[in-house]
Design a protein around this motif. Structure first.
Motif, short mmCIF file in Angstrom:
data_model
loop_
_atom_site.label_atom_id
_atom_site.label_comp_id
_atom_site.label_asym_id
_atom_site.label_seq_id
_atom_site.Cartn_x
_atom_site.Cartn_y
_atom_site.Cartn_z
N GLN A 50 0.79 -1.22 0.20
CA GLN A 50 -0.27 0.75 0.04
C GLN A 50 0.75 1.03 0.07
N VAL A 51 2.09 1.46 0.72
CA VAL A 51 2.55 1.90 0.90
C VAL A 51 3.60 2.57 -0.26
N PHE A 52 4.22 1.54 -0.65
CA PHE A 52 4.78 1.64 -2.23
C PHE A 52 3.68 2.48 -3.40
N THR A 53 2.50 1.58 -3.33
CA THR A 53 1.33 1.64 -4.42
C THR A 53 0.68 2.86 -4.71
N ARG A 54 1.06 3.91 -3.63
CA ARG A 54 0.72 5.67 -3.14
C ARG A 54 1.87 5.89 -3.33
N HIS A 55 2.54 6.44 -2.82
CA HIS A 55 4.13 6.85 -3.67
C HIS A 55 4.67 6.69 -5.35
N ARG A 56 3.97 5.77 -5.81
CA ARG A 56 4.26 5.32 -6.97
C ARG A 56 3.43 5.94 -7.94
N LEU A 57 2.13 6.09 -6.78
CA LEU A 57 1.27 6.83 -7.48
C LEU A 57 1.34 8.40 -7.72
N GLU A 58 1.87 8.60 -6.83
CA GLU A 58 2.14 10.13 -6.84
C GLU A 58 3.00 10.73 -7.44
N GLY A 59 3.77 9.60 -7.78
CA GLY A 59 4.19 9.89 -9.23
C GLY A 59 6.36 10.17 -9.25
N GLU A 60 6.26 9.34 -7.20
CA GLU A 60 7.68 8.55 -6.17
C GLU A 60 8.80 7.51 -8.42
N ASP A 62 12.19 7.43 -7.20
CA ASP A 62 13.90 6.89 -6.25
C ASP A 62 13.30 5.63 -6.01
N LEU A 63 14.49 5.01 -6.28
CA LEU A 63 14.38 4.25 -5.41
C LEU A 63 14.47 4.08 -3.78
N ASN A 64 15.97 4.62 -3.75
CA ASN A 64 15.95 5.17 -2.20
C ASN A 64 14.79 6.02 -1.42
N ALA A 65 13.79 6.26 -2.50
CA ALA A 65 12.75 7.64 -1.58
C ALA A 65 11.54 6.75 -1.45
N LEU A 66 11.69 5.80 -2.30
CA LEU A 66 10.81 4.18 -1.73
C LEU A 66 11.10 3.46 -0.40
N VAL A 67 12.30 3.31 -0.59
CA VAL A 67 11.91 2.11 0.50
C VAL A 67 12.44 3.10 1.98
N MET A 68 12.91 4.32 1.63
CA MET A 68 12.43 5.31 3.13
C MET A 68 11.06 5.07 4.14
N ALA A 69 10.42 5.47 2.25
CA ALA A 69 8.88 5.74 2.70
C ALA A 69 8.47 3.81 3.48
N VAL A 70 9.00 2.96 2.59
CA VAL A 70 8.45 1.97 3.12
C VAL A 70 9.02 1.50 4.82
N THR A 72 9.43 4.55 6.65
CA THR A 72 8.94 5.18 7.78
C THR A 72 7.35 5.07 7.96
N GLU A 73 7.12 4.66 7.52
CA GLU A 73 5.47 4.17 7.48
C GLU A 73 5.48 3.03 8.26
N MET A 74 6.49 1.90 7.80
CA MET A 74 6.10 0.66 8.67
C MET A 74 6.78 0.69 9.89
N GLN A 75 7.46 1.59 10.56
CA GLN A 75 7.86 1.69 11.62
C GLN A 75 6.45 1.71 12.69
N GLY A 76 5.10 2.60 12.51
CA GLY A 76 3.75 2.21 13.24
C GLY A 76 3.27 1.34 12.94
N TYR A 84 10.12 -10.28 11.96
CA TYR A 84 10.48 -9.04 10.84
C TYR A 84 10.33 -7.77 12.15
N SER A 85 10.96 -7.10 11.10
CA SER A 85 11.15 -5.48 11.14
C SER A 85 11.27 -4.21 10.55
N GLU A 86 10.44 -3.50 11.04
CA GLU A 86 10.23 -2.02 9.67
C GLU A 86 11.90 -2.33 9.36
N PHE A 87 12.89 -2.47 9.33
CA PHE A 87 13.98 -2.63 8.40
C PHE A 87 14.32 -3.55 7.26
#
Length: 109
Positions: A50-60, A62-70, A72-76, A84-87
């Motif tokens: 879901q996180v990945f898809t939303r960021h791709r829909l927003e036009g992202e 950059d691989l690093n930005a996508l990984v960081m988004a996942v 960051t948002e998985m920390q919650g 597993y962990s968010e990392f």
């Protein structure tokens, strides 16, 4: 001095929903194969997708930005019922995307 690692740019999304479904399937397979197949893996893969898809829909792209988004948002996310962990999840997303692009991920190449 060490050279900075070049960023990796994904092609613009043609169908972000389809990409997200692909990621969900591949990530769940990876989670199931690394330790044990558990229902929590389905939920983790769905959330990361879901996180990945939303960021791709927003036009992202950059691989690093996508990984960081996942990451960051998985920390919650509550990983208390998982191995597993968010990392681990964010790193797996990055690895799966690199593999899909045919980019060798060993040794910075």
């Amino acid at each position: 001095m060490a050279e900075p690692i070049e960023s990796v740019t994904l092609p613009p999304a043609q169908d972000a929903e389809q990409e997200g479904q692909w990621l969900k399937t591949k990530l769940q397979q990876w989670l199931d194969e690394e330790f044990l197949p558990e229902i929590i893996n389905v939920h983790i893969a769905a959330r990361a997708s879901q996180v990945f898809t939303r960021h791709r829909l927003e036009g992202e792209t950059d691989l690093n930005a996508l990984v960081m988004a996942v990451l960051t948002e998985m920390q919650g996310y509550d990983f208390s019922k998982s191995f597993y962990s968010e990392f681990a999840v964010a790193n797996a997303v990055g690895d799966l995307l690199l593999d899909s692009l045919g980019i060798e991920r060993c040794c910075g190449n």
